[in-house]
Design an enzyme around this catalytic site. Structure first.
Site, short mmCIF file in Angstrom:
data_model
loop_
_atom_site.label_atom_id
_atom_site.label_comp_id
_atom_site.label_asym_id
_atom_site.label_seq_id
_atom_site.Cartn_x
_atom_site.Cartn_y
_atom_site.Cartn_z
CG ASP A 20 -13.48 6.21 7.89
OD1 ASP A 20 -14.15 5.17 7.97
OD2 ASP A 20 -12.24 6.19 7.75
NE ARG A 48 -4.02 -2.02 2.21
CZ ARG A 48 -5.00 -2.13 3.08
NH1 ARG A 48 -5.11 -1.24 4.06
NH2 ARG A 48 -5.89 -3.11 3.00
#
Length: 493
Positions: free
Chosen positions: A139, A32
Site C-alpha cells: 500500500d 482530513r
C-alpha cells in the site's frame, strides 16, 4: 480551503500518487488535512502545502499522502473473487502440475484483504500437499500498512469471517486486549508487507505473479494513469495469470491486453483458455451457504412482483450517522430537520440505500457518517457491495430544513447540507431525480430502494418538536467545538 489551494493540493497529490481527486472532494480534503494544520499551528492550507513540498520535515509528504488516500475494506469483501480463486485459479495450477502460487495484493489497506487471501490459500493450498504459496501485500499509506502488519482488529470487524475460520486462524484478546482478535502465525508467515507507490518506477519487485488483486484503486486514477498502471501489471503477471479489479471498475478499453472472465476478473490476452467458474451456488471459503443466501440474478428493472400480495418488505429506521443499503423489497425511513438524507438506487438491480448526515464535513470527525463527506462515500460503497453499479445510480434528496434554535442558526446548517449534497452528486455524475430541501419544517422520509420510490411528509406537533430538540442539542454541542475561521477564506467545519 480556497479554490486555488484545493487546486494546488489536487495537482500535488496527482503528481505524487497518480490519484485524481474529484472536485467534489474539497470538504473531505479540508477535513482530513485540518489536523495537520493544527499540528503545525498553521492557518492556511497553502502554507501547509508549501511545507510539504519543501520537505519540512521530510516525513510530512507521507503524512499528506496518508491523509488523502481512501482505505475502505472488509474481510471477504466481494466474496465471489475468493470463490473464483478457490474454484478456478488454484485447480488450474494444480492441473498443470504446479504447486507454487505467487499473489500480489496491491492495495492492502488495513489488511483485511490480504488476510482473507491468506485464509483462502491456507485452506486450499495446504503445505502438507507440497504447496509453496506467498502473498506480497502493499500500500502507499504507511499508517494502514503498519495496521495490516500488526494483524490486530476489533472483533466487530470479523463479522464476515466464517466462524470456523475465525476460530482456526485468529486469537481472541483477553484482559486489556478484550474485544480484539489477532491473526495467527499460520496466516502471517504467508504475507510480506511492503510500501509501494503504484506510479513509482521501478517497483521493488522481482517476481512474476500468478494473481494480482488491485481492487477499487484504478477508479481514483485518470485514464492515462490507468493505462500505464495496467500495462505494468500485465508485464508483472505470468502469461496465464489473473487480474482482479473492484466491482465498479471496467477495462474493456484495454481488451488487447486483458480478456474479461466476468465479475471484474481478467486474464492475459492470449493466455491458455480458462473456463469460467461453474454457475453453482456460491460458497465462502470453508463454509457452505444455504440456497436462500445465494444472490439472485439481477432483474433488468424492478418489477411488479416486488409488490405481489404476500410479498414482505424489510423495514429499516435510521437515525443521524446511519447508512443503510438493501437489495430487494425494503423500506428505509428517517426523520429529518436540518439534516439531509441522500437516497441512491440502481434502477436495474433493485439495489439502493439511504444515509442521514448532519454537516458536510468536520475537522474532528472526518470519518464519521454523521458528516456528509464520509456518509456519501459509505453509502455508494455499501450499494456497490450489494451488487449495484455506480455508473447507474440515481438520487433523491431530502431535508435541510431550518429547525435549529436561534443560537445555532448562524451555522446555517440546513442550507449548507443541501448545497453540499447537490454539489457532491453533480461532481460524481449521479443525476438527481427528485428533491425536497429547505423550508422551516422537518420531514418523515420513506424510501423504497428496489423501486426508487420516495415520499416526504412534513412533520407537525410532537414529531416536529422532537426533531427540533434533537438537532438543537447537536447544534449547541457544535457551537462549543467549531472555531471561528481565520479571515483568509478558510472554513473548518
Amino acid at each position: 480551503m480556497r479554490e486555488d489551494e484545493f487546486a494546488a493540493i489536487r495537482q500535488y497529490l496527482y503528481d505524487e500518487t497518480g490519484i485524481s481527486l474529484s472536485t467534489g472532494k474539497r470538504d473531505m480534503a479540508c477535513s482530513r488535512l485540518a489536523k495537520r494544520l493544527r499540528h503545525f499551528g498553521l492557518n492556511s492550507y497553502g502554507a501547509y502545502l508549501r511545507k510539504v513540498q519543501d520537505g519540512d520535515p521530510p516525513t510530512e509528504r507521507q503524512e499528506f499522502i496518508n491523509c488523502l488516500t481512501t482505505n475502505k475494506t472488509d474481510f471477504f469483501r466481494e466474496p465471489h473473487h475468493f470463490d473464483f480463486l478457490r474454484d478456478t485459479v488454484i485447480p488450474q495450477l494444480r492441473a498443470s502440475g504446479r504447486k507454487r502460487l505467487r499473489l500480489w495484493c496491491a492495495a492492502s489497506s488495513t489488511g483485511e484483504e490480504p488476510y482473507t487471501l491468506a485464509m483462502t490459500l491456507r485452506e486450499h493450498c495446504p503445505v502438507s500437499e507440497g504447496w509453496d504459496a506467498r502473498i506480497l501485500a502493499s500500500d502507499i499509506d504507511t499508517s494502514v500498512l503498519a495496521h495490516a502488519e500488526r494483524g490486530v482488529y476489533d472483533l466487530d470487524r470479523a463479522s464476515d469471517i466464517p466462524p470456523a475460520l475465525l476460530h482456526k486462524y485468529f486469537l481472541r484478546g483477553t484482559g486489556a486486549k478484550a474485544g480484539k482478535i489477532s491473526a495467527r502465525p499460520e496466516l502471517r508467515e504467508l504475507l510480506t508487507f511492503r510500501q509501494i507507490n503504484l506510479i513509482a518506477e521501478p517497483w521493488p519487485i522481482r517476481a512474476q505473479f500468478d494473481v494480482i488483486f488491485c481492487r477499487n484503486v484504478v477508479i481514483y486514477f485518470d485514464r492515462d494513469t490507468q493505462h500505464k498502471l495496467l500495462t505494468r501489471f500485465a508485464a508483472q503477471l505470468d502469461p496465464n495469470g489473473f487480474l482482479f479489479l473492484g466491482h465498479s471498475e471496467n477495462i474493456h478499453w484495454l481488451a488487447d491486453t486483458f480478456a474479461p472472465l466476468g465479475s471484474t476478473v481478467y486474464k492475459m490476452r492470449g493466455a491458455t483458455d480458462t473456463p469460467p467458474p461453474a454457475r453453482t451456488l456460491p460458497r465462502s471459503v470453508g463454509r457452505s451457504v444455504p440456497e436462500a443466501a445465494a444472490p439472485a440474478p439481477a432483474p433488468s428493472a424492478p418489477t411488479a412482483a416486488a409488490h405481489a400480495p404476500g410479498g414482505k418488505e424489510d423495514e429499516y429506521n435510521i437515525i443521524l450517522g446511519d447508512v443503510q443499503a438493501t437489495r430487494g423489497p425494503a423500506v428505509i425511513k428517517t426523520l429529518l430537520g436540518s439534516c439531509v438524507a441522500a437516497c441512491l438506487y440502481d434502477p436495474e438491480t433493485g439495489v439502493g440505500g439511504m444515509n442521514h448526515f448532519s454537516l458536510p464535513g468536520s475537522s474532528d470527525e472526518g470519518t464519521s457518517a454523521r458528516y456528509g463527506a464520509h456518509a456519501m462515500e459509505l453509502l455508494v460503497t455499501a450499494i456497490m457491495k450489494k451488487g449495484g453499479d455506480r455508473n447507474r445510480l440515481r438520487a433523491k434528496v431530502f431535508g435541510g430544513g431550518k429547525v435549529l434554535d436561534v443560537a445555532s442558526e448562524h451555522l446555517n446548517v440546513g442550507a449548507r447540507n443541501a448545497e453540499f449534497v447537490l454539489k457532491y452528486l453533480e461532481a460524481e455524475g449521479i443525476p438527481v431525480m427528485g428533491q425536497s430541501l429547505g423550508g422551516n419544517r422537518g420531514r418523515l422520509v420513506r424510501f423504497r430502494p428496489h423501486t426508487g420510490q420516495a415520499m416526504a411528509k412534513h412533520l407537525a406537533g410532537r414529531e416536529q418538536s422532537q426533531v427540533a430538540e434533537s438537532e438543537t442539542k447537536f447544534g449547541r454541542e457544535l457551537n462549543q467545538r467549531v472555531e471561528t475561521p481565520p479571515d483568509d477564506g478558510i472554513t473548518l467545519f
